[in-house]
Design an enzyme around this catalytic site. Sequence first.
Site, short mmCIF file in Angstrom:
data_model
loop_
_atom_site.label_atom_id
_atom_site.label_comp_id
_atom_site.label_asym_id
_atom_site.label_seq_id
_atom_site.Cartn_x
_atom_site.Cartn_y
_atom_site.Cartn_z
N HIS A 146 0.83 -1.21 0.00
CA HIS A 146 0.00 0.00 0.00
C HIS A 146 0.86 1.26 0.00
O HIS A 146 1.81 1.37 0.78
CB HIS A 146 -0.91 0.01 1.23
CG HIS A 146 -2.05 -0.95 1.13
ND1 HIS A 146 -3.13 -0.91 1.98
CD2 HIS A 146 -2.29 -1.96 0.26
CE1 HIS A 146 -3.98 -1.87 1.64
NE2 HIS A 146 -3.49 -2.53 0.61
N TYR A 151 -8.40 4.91 8.58
CA TYR A 151 -8.42 5.23 10.01
C TYR A 151 -9.48 6.31 10.19
O TYR A 151 -9.33 7.41 9.64
CB TYR A 151 -7.06 5.76 10.48
CG TYR A 151 -5.96 4.72 10.54
CD1 TYR A 151 -5.24 4.35 9.41
CD2 TYR A 151 -5.62 4.12 11.75
CE1 TYR A 151 -4.22 3.40 9.49
CE2 TYR A 151 -4.60 3.18 11.84
CZ TYR A 151 -3.91 2.83 10.70
OH TYR A 151 -2.89 1.90 10.77
N PRO A 209 -2.09 -0.31 19.39
CA PRO A 209 -1.94 -0.77 18.00
C PRO A 209 -2.19 0.28 16.91
O PRO A 209 -1.90 0.02 15.75
CB PRO A 209 -2.95 -1.91 17.89
CG PRO A 209 -3.93 -1.70 18.99
CD PRO A 209 -3.20 -1.00 20.08
N LYS A 265 2.87 -0.62 15.14
CA LYS A 265 4.32 -0.65 15.37
C LYS A 265 4.86 -1.86 16.13
O LYS A 265 6.06 -2.14 16.09
CB LYS A 265 4.74 0.62 16.15
CG LYS A 265 4.68 1.89 15.35
CD LYS A 265 5.91 2.06 14.49
CE LYS A 265 5.71 2.98 13.33
NZ LYS A 265 5.30 2.33 12.09
N TYR A 275 4.99 6.30 10.09
CA TYR A 275 4.13 5.15 9.78
C TYR A 275 4.90 4.09 8.97
O TYR A 275 4.79 2.89 9.25
CB TYR A 275 2.89 5.62 9.02
CG TYR A 275 1.80 4.58 8.93
CD1 TYR A 275 0.88 4.41 9.96
CD2 TYR A 275 1.69 3.74 7.83
CE1 TYR A 275 -0.12 3.45 9.90
CE2 TYR A 275 0.70 2.76 7.75
CZ TYR A 275 -0.20 2.63 8.78
OH TYR A 275 -1.17 1.67 8.72
P1 FAD Z 1 4.52 -12.15 21.18
O1 FAD Z 1 3.97 -12.14 19.80
O2 FAD Z 1 3.59 -11.88 22.30
O3 FAD Z 1 5.23 -13.53 21.39
C1 FAD Z 1 5.65 -13.99 22.67
C2 FAD Z 1 5.60 -15.51 22.69
O4 FAD Z 1 6.10 -15.94 23.95
C3 FAD Z 1 4.18 -16.04 22.57
O5 FAD Z 1 4.12 -16.98 21.53
C4 FAD Z 1 3.89 -16.63 23.94
O6 FAD Z 1 3.05 -17.77 23.89
C5 FAD Z 1 5.29 -17.00 24.41
N1 FAD Z 1 5.40 -17.09 25.87
C6 FAD Z 1 4.75 -16.37 26.81
N2 FAD Z 1 5.09 -16.80 28.04
C7 FAD Z 1 5.97 -17.81 27.86
C8 FAD Z 1 6.66 -18.67 28.76
N3 FAD Z 1 6.50 -18.59 30.07
N4 FAD Z 1 7.48 -19.60 28.23
C9 FAD Z 1 7.64 -19.73 26.90
N5 FAD Z 1 6.99 -18.95 26.00
C10 FAD Z 1 6.19 -18.00 26.48
N6 FAD Z 1 2.16 -4.75 15.35
C11 FAD Z 1 2.57 -4.27 14.14
O7 FAD Z 1 3.78 -4.11 13.93
N7 FAD Z 1 1.69 -3.97 13.13
C12 FAD Z 1 0.34 -4.10 13.32
O8 FAD Z 1 -0.44 -3.87 12.38
C13 FAD Z 1 -0.13 -4.55 14.61
N8 FAD Z 1 -1.44 -4.70 14.85
C14 FAD Z 1 -1.85 -5.27 16.02
C15 FAD Z 1 -3.20 -5.47 16.21
C16 FAD Z 1 -3.64 -6.05 17.39
C17 FAD Z 1 -5.11 -6.24 17.60
C18 FAD Z 1 -2.71 -6.47 18.38
C19 FAD Z 1 -3.16 -7.15 19.65
C20 FAD Z 1 -1.35 -6.28 18.19
C21 FAD Z 1 -0.92 -5.67 17.02
N9 FAD Z 1 0.45 -5.46 16.79
C22 FAD Z 1 0.86 -4.91 15.61
C23 FAD Z 1 1.43 -5.84 17.82
C24 FAD Z 1 2.10 -7.19 17.58
O9 FAD Z 1 1.15 -8.20 17.42
C25 FAD Z 1 3.04 -7.52 18.76
O10 FAD Z 1 3.81 -6.38 19.08
C26 FAD Z 1 3.98 -8.70 18.44
O11 FAD Z 1 3.28 -9.91 18.51
C27 FAD Z 1 5.17 -8.75 19.39
O12 FAD Z 1 5.95 -9.88 19.13
P2 FAD Z 1 6.79 -10.60 20.28
O13 FAD Z 1 7.48 -11.73 19.64
O14 FAD Z 1 7.57 -9.58 21.02
O15 FAD Z 1 5.70 -11.08 21.34
C1 DHB Z 2 -3.97 -3.57 11.43
C2 DHB Z 2 -3.62 -3.42 12.76
C3 DHB Z 2 -3.26 -2.17 13.21
O1 DHB Z 2 -2.92 -1.98 14.49
C4 DHB Z 2 -3.25 -1.07 12.35
O2 DHB Z 2 -2.89 0.15 12.83
C5 DHB Z 2 -3.57 -1.24 11.03
C6 DHB Z 2 -3.93 -2.52 10.57
C7 DHB Z 2 -4.34 -4.93 10.97
O3 DHB Z 2 -4.43 -5.84 11.80
O4 DHB Z 2 -4.58 -5.10 9.77
#
Ligand code: FAD
Ligand code: DHB
Length: 401
Positions: free
Chosen positions: A72, A202, A294, A298, A386
């Site tokens: 996009h 948005y 979210p 980021k 962004y």
């Molecule tokens: P996580 O993905 O949380 O991974 C951590 C892992 O550790 C998990 O699999 C968990 O099961 C495991 N774990 C936990 N405890 C233990 C334990 N005791 N022992 C072993 N394993 C364990 N980010 C973006 O960049 N762009 C977006 O568009 C965006 N949209 C989002 C929309 C929503 C609705 C949400 C909720 C989040 C969004 N995010 C977005 C954020 C993104 O999903 C997270 O920041 C990302 O998952 C972080 O990755 P991570 O590997 O740090 O943590």
């Molecule tokens: C999505 C999630 C976000 O947090 C955002 O700002 C834009 C898109 C998504 O899940 O598609």
Amino acid sequence: MRAQIGIIGAGPAGLMLAHLLNRRGIESVIIESRSREEIERTIRAGVLEQMTVDLLNETGAGERMMKMGMFHKGIEIRFNGKRRRIDMHELTGGKYVTIYPQHEVIKDLISARVKSGGEMYFSVSNVRLSDLDTAEPTITYLNENQEEEEIICDYIAGCDGFHGPSRQSIPADIRREYQKIYPYSWLGILAEAPPSAPELIYAHHEDGFALHSTRTPEIQRFYLQVDPADCIEDWSDERIWEKLRLRLSTDDEWRLIEGPVIQKNIVPMRSFICDPMQYGRLFLAGDAAHIVPPTGAKGLNLAMADVQVLAGALHDYYANGETRRLERYSAVCLRRIWKAERFSWYMTSMLHRHHHDSPFDYQIQLAELDHATSSKAAAQSLAENYVGLPLELEEQPLSVI
Ligand code: FAD
Ligand code: DHB
């Protein structure tokens, strides 16, 4: 068991770290508390910065993303029934954002891990970290058969998300935590319908925020600002569509295309930072160290940035015994993280409805939206944040413009 690097958590941070280390000849063991099936189907992020896309491509894990992802060039911001487009491509000298779901990134990184033959254990429990300030930091856990296991490591990477045990293993008197809880949550849905627009929308509305995102030509992702006390049972499909129609409405011919809702969940909104992100031989990466609301898309991208810094620093250690970059890991990451926190807070504050705001504050919010979408300088600032700020792998002097 012995490992150079013990990685706790197979989210984007843990899996990408293992992938980067493997490419540099550094061995790691990943342990994950959930099953592979569960992490491969958890619906979360959708927007990848150019840096994340480049990283997946450069490390050979981007093939499916380049086939299935959507590229996009802009986003639309709606308020007062008006539509304003931010042309990110034009404003950032040719950058894109890519829409490719997080669980697909997870599948790609797990298959890279399996192909490399690296160790990875799912469904573990009772994970504990010890001896972090010694030369042999240790992880103990119960494997999927409930047998106790121990990994003695050179270093431990805490990539276990916001609720994992790693951050809590940093002594409380060393850890400084900064937090902001927002007075709203996001209700997210997946719907079987074609997209109603070619780019993400948005929308700020008097009734609350709404976001139209996408997954495939047949499946769309929507989010609604909801009360944090709401539960999913409060939101019938009919009520969701009514609110989406209202909040996304414009004063022209634009229409929302509806369809069956196939998934829905509610997530809270918070900003959080743990400083420092390291203690002894433990390094935190991703959501284990910081959370962004979210709205700025980021979180996953920040996790990918952290592990690039960490992998580079670990490489220095194994290649020539150099620990300077490991010592500066937290400082290097936090400088960029605070800027992403600021941007996520800004997007969140600008786009959500604060129902207790005074009429003055509400008019200021509308003026902010107008300025962000009509001033080239303001739109350019939004666009450069962004698509993602540049990643610095080492400490850089403060640059002056
Ligand atoms: P996580 O993905 O949380 O991974 C951590 C892992 O550790 C998990 O699999 C968990 O099961 C495991 N774990 C936990 N405890 C233990 C334990 N005791 N022992 C072993 N394993 C364990 N980010 C973006 O960049 N762009 C977006 O568009 C965006 N949209 C989002 C929309 C929503 C609705 C949400 C909720 C989040 C969004 N995010 C977005 C954020 C993104 O999903 C997270 O920041 C990302 O998952 C972080 O990755 P991570 O590997 O740090 O943590
Ligand atoms: C999505 C999630 C976000 O947090 C955002 O700002 C834009 C898109 C998504 O899940 O598609």
